[in-house]
Design an enzyme around this catalytic site. Structure first.
Site, PDB file in Angstrom:
ATOM      1  CB  CYS A 206      43.276  37.601  38.057  1.00  0.00           C
ATOM      2  SG  CYS A 206      42.635  36.037  38.705  1.00  0.00           S
TER       3      CYS A 206
ATOM      4  CB  CYS B  14      45.623  33.681  45.454  1.00  0.00           C
ATOM      5  SG  CYS B  14      46.293  34.436  43.935  1.00  0.00           S
TER       6      CYS B  14
ATOM      7  CB  CYS C 133      31.813  31.584  36.280  1.00  0.00           C
ATOM      8  SG  CYS C 133      32.537  31.674  34.658  1.00  0.00           S
TER       9      CYS C 133
ATOM     10  CB  SER D  31      32.052  46.845  45.514  1.00  0.00           C
ATOM     11  OG  SER D  31      32.406  47.797  44.539  1.00  0.00           O
TER      12      SER D  31
ATOM     13  CB  CYS E 198      45.274  40.972  41.219  1.00  0.00           C
ATOM     14  SG  CYS E 198      44.327  40.911  42.744  1.00  0.00           S
TER      15      CYS E 198
ATOM     16  CB  CYS F 176      40.456  34.668  44.712  1.00  0.00           C
ATOM     17  SG  CYS F 176      40.179  36.307  44.069  1.00  0.00           S
TER      18      CYS F 176
ATOM     19  CG  ASP G 207      36.074  47.764  44.820  1.00  0.00           C
ATOM     20  OD1 ASP G 207      36.805  47.114  44.073  1.00  0.00           O
ATOM     21  OD2 ASP G 207      35.054  48.349  44.413  1.00  0.00           O
TER      22      ASP G 207
HETATM   23  P1  AMP Z   1      38.771  51.083  36.545  1.00  0.00           P
HETATM   24  O1  AMP Z   1      37.840  52.103  36.075  1.00  0.00           O
HETATM   25  O2  AMP Z   1      39.266  50.216  35.415  1.00  0.00           O
HETATM   26  O3  AMP Z   1      39.870  51.572  37.408  1.00  0.00           O
HETATM   27  O4  AMP Z   1      37.919  50.049  37.411  1.00  0.00           O
HETATM   28  C1  AMP Z   1      37.748  50.239  38.774  1.00  0.00           C
HETATM   29  C2  AMP Z   1      36.320  50.000  39.156  1.00  0.00           C
HETATM   30  O5  AMP Z   1      35.849  48.749  38.645  1.00  0.00           O
HETATM   31  C3  AMP Z   1      36.158  49.966  40.647  1.00  0.00           C
HETATM   32  O6  AMP Z   1      35.098  50.831  40.972  1.00  0.00           O
HETATM   33  C4  AMP Z   1      35.802  48.526  40.992  1.00  0.00           C
HETATM   34  O7  AMP Z   1      34.722  48.457  41.889  1.00  0.00           O
HETATM   35  C5  AMP Z   1      35.429  47.892  39.686  1.00  0.00           C
HETATM   36  N1  AMP Z   1      36.121  46.612  39.450  1.00  0.00           N
HETATM   37  C6  AMP Z   1      37.301  46.201  39.896  1.00  0.00           C
HETATM   38  N2  AMP Z   1      37.610  44.954  39.438  1.00  0.00           N
HETATM   39  C7  AMP Z   1      36.595  44.588  38.664  1.00  0.00           C
HETATM   40  C8  AMP Z   1      36.332  43.402  37.899  1.00  0.00           C
HETATM   41  N3  AMP Z   1      37.160  42.388  37.844  1.00  0.00           N
HETATM   42  N4  AMP Z   1      35.175  43.365  37.209  1.00  0.00           N
HETATM   43  C9  AMP Z   1      34.338  44.412  37.244  1.00  0.00           C
HETATM   44  N5  AMP Z   1      34.532  45.558  37.938  1.00  0.00           N
HETATM   45  C10 AMP Z   1      35.644  45.640  38.647  1.00  0.00           C
END
Ligand code: AMP
Length: 485
Positions: A406, A457, A23, A307, A460, A260, A370
């Site tokens: 988290c 923190c 949020c 990002s 994760c 965080c 990231d």
């Molecule tokens: P995944 O495909 O599940 O491995 O997600 C990784 C991608 O989602 C990375 O490119 C991150 O930039 C993005 N990401 C990581 N954490 C979050 C989050 N909490 N909410 C949305 N996107 C995220």
């Protein structure tokens, strides 16, 4: 002090419909007729849209009453035809929210507007309480009826319950009861109040627009309305703004602060500063450290937009390897992260990102992202780059493996869906199909935020949460909510 999760975990683990929400919050108090709170809040929320895209809401006070509008969708959709009736107040607060699926998502939109013995108040919350379930049960046992499934309503209820001696005392009593993460903006008919939990888990900043005060989850919201950043709100602090100016109260001493670290890794905008650290600089520094730890012979360094862009630029500068775009991003696709099915998630990645064939064909690539959560994005991207003719794909991640969910306000799936919780780095490399895979170490990550006015923190990444869950739950179970002051 950090605490390992324990077997109480199952009991307090949020249910599907109350999963942690991401949020953003915003608030403004103004006596200046040049500024309209509804308009300023709308612009502020627009700048915070990355913190939540599922619902948006604004509440304003004109001193006589509180009006509000909230709904499902982006700010631009929710307020397309609905800002007009909110114009003309002197205080405004707003909220953007993202949560996973739930039946009554519209009901859970914020700000919540409640009646209490002092009139009305509105409240918007970023973060997550860990003793929410126990508190809710206790309140329900006493006969309280809730209209939403969100923990914010538990807090609002406690504030109303303790409000006999005024708002400030009520908030401070509520803070004695709740445990977990909360950055709050609260509005009565004539005051704007900002509150940050004693551990400062989620960010909250104070700004000024001439003589008017503003508060926001991130400083980038101040830039959107030409306000100046004043300072971060301190962990445990309550700030009350009214026609007499601003007063600060240290309601609880800041304890074992635990901002965080994922805010810097992914969540916050790069043009924000949080607790004294530029998000952009920290990300760039993550790239620099990756380059120092993992020198790789490659033709170009690239990023998974957006990002990871600062980290890729940091890697390129440190390594001397040129930066070029390997992936184009479709700006009109929102989040692919949480979709109802894996098939949709995979399709989403393809729609969102596409390889730039001319840049990658025949090249040895370093690709920086990231984070890896489920592994879907990385796997699809590596596949895409190979199809586009990349000779080698070396994946570098500007944070450690995400091994735990988290519970404090970042939306992560449960253990069983986190690729990092059950696979070694080598296994993940195989799953995503990269030639090599390297993650930034926790030590290096924490060095990129060194000098911040707080501790962090990294739950994760290391499974150590900043709240002793067992103790918090025990304390809550034995608390007599009636006698708190
Ligand atoms: P995944 O495909 O599940 O491995 O997600 C990784 C991608 O989602 C990375 O490119 C991150 O930039 C993005 N990401 C990581 N954490 C979050 C989050 N909490 N909410 C949305 N996107 C995220």
């Amino acid at each position: 002090m950090l605490f390992e999760p324990n077997k109480e975990y199952e009991r307090w683990k949020p249910q599907d419909d109350v999963m942690p929400e991401e949020c953003g919050v915003f608030g403004i108090f103004t006596d200046d007729r040049r500024y309209d709170p509804a308009e300023a809040t709308y612009l502020g929320l627009y700048a915070l849209q990355h913190r939540g895209q599922e619902s948006a809401g604004i509440a304003v006070s004109d001193g006589k009453g509180i009006k509000f509008h909230k709904g499902m969708g982006l700010c631009s959709e929710v307020f397309k035809d609905n800002l007009g009736p909110l114009l003309g107040g002197h205080i405004g607060i707003g909220h953007v929210r993202y949560s996973t699926t739930g039946d009554s998502m519209a009901d859970n939109a914020q700000p919540l507007v409640m009646s209490y013995r002092g009139g009305k108040f509105a409240m918007a919350h970023n973060g997550n309480l860990i003793n929410n379930t126990v508190l809710r049960e206790k309140l329900e046992d006493e006969g309280t009826v809730f209209q939403t499934t969100i923990d914010t309503e538990v807090m609002a209820n406690l504030i109303a319950r303790y409000s006999k001696h005024g708002m400030l005392k009520a908030i401070s009593a509520m803070m004695k009861v709740v445990r977990g993460a909360y950055a709050l903006v609260i509005m009565t008919q004539d005051e704007l109040i900002a509150v940050r939990d004693p551990q400062g888990i989620r960010p909250l900043a104070l700004g000024k627009l001439d003589n008017s005060y503003v508060v926001a989850s991130e400083s980038c919201a101040f830039d959107a309305i030409d306000a100046e950043f004043v300072r971060d709100i301190r962990p445990g602090e309550i700030i009350v703004i009214n026609k007499n100016g601003l007063k600060s109260y240290q309601a609880q001493s800041a304890m074992d602060t635990a901002l965080c670290v994922f805010e810097y890794v992914y969540f916050a905008r790069p043009d924000s500063d949080i607790d004294g650290i530029s998000v952009y600089r920290s990300r760039e520094n993550m790239g620099t450290r990756l380059a120092q730890a993992f020198p790789i012979d490659a033709d170009l360094v690239s990023d998974v937009p957006d990002s990871a862009t600062p980290a890729a630029s940091g890697y390129a500068a440190e390594s001397g390897i040129p930066y070029a775009k390997a992936l184009a991003k479709n700006r009109y696709v929102g989040r692919t992260f949480i979709q109802p099915s894996q098939a949709l998630r995979e399709r989403g990645v393809k729609l969102k990102l596409n390889a730039i064939k001319r840049n990658v064909h025949g090249k040895k690539l370093i690709l920086i992202d990231d984070s890896i959560v489920r592994g879907t994005t990385s796997r699809k991207i590596v596949e895409m780059l190979r199809l586009a003719g990349a000779r080698e794909v070396h994946m570098l991640i500007s944070s450690p493996p995400v091994i735990c969910p988290c519970f404090f306000g970042i939306d992560t799936p449960s253990h069983d869906q986190l690729v990092g919780s059950k696979n070694s780095v080598e296994e993940i490399r195989k799953i995503i199909g990269a030639d090599t895979l390297h993650y930034l170490s926790i030590g290096d990550l924490l060095k990129t935020v060194e000098g911040a006015g707080c501790n962090f923190c990294a739950g994760c990444f290391n499974g150590q949460y900043p709240v002793d869950i067992r103790r918090a739950l025990k304390e809550t179970e034995t608390m007599d909510l009636m006698t708190i002051e």
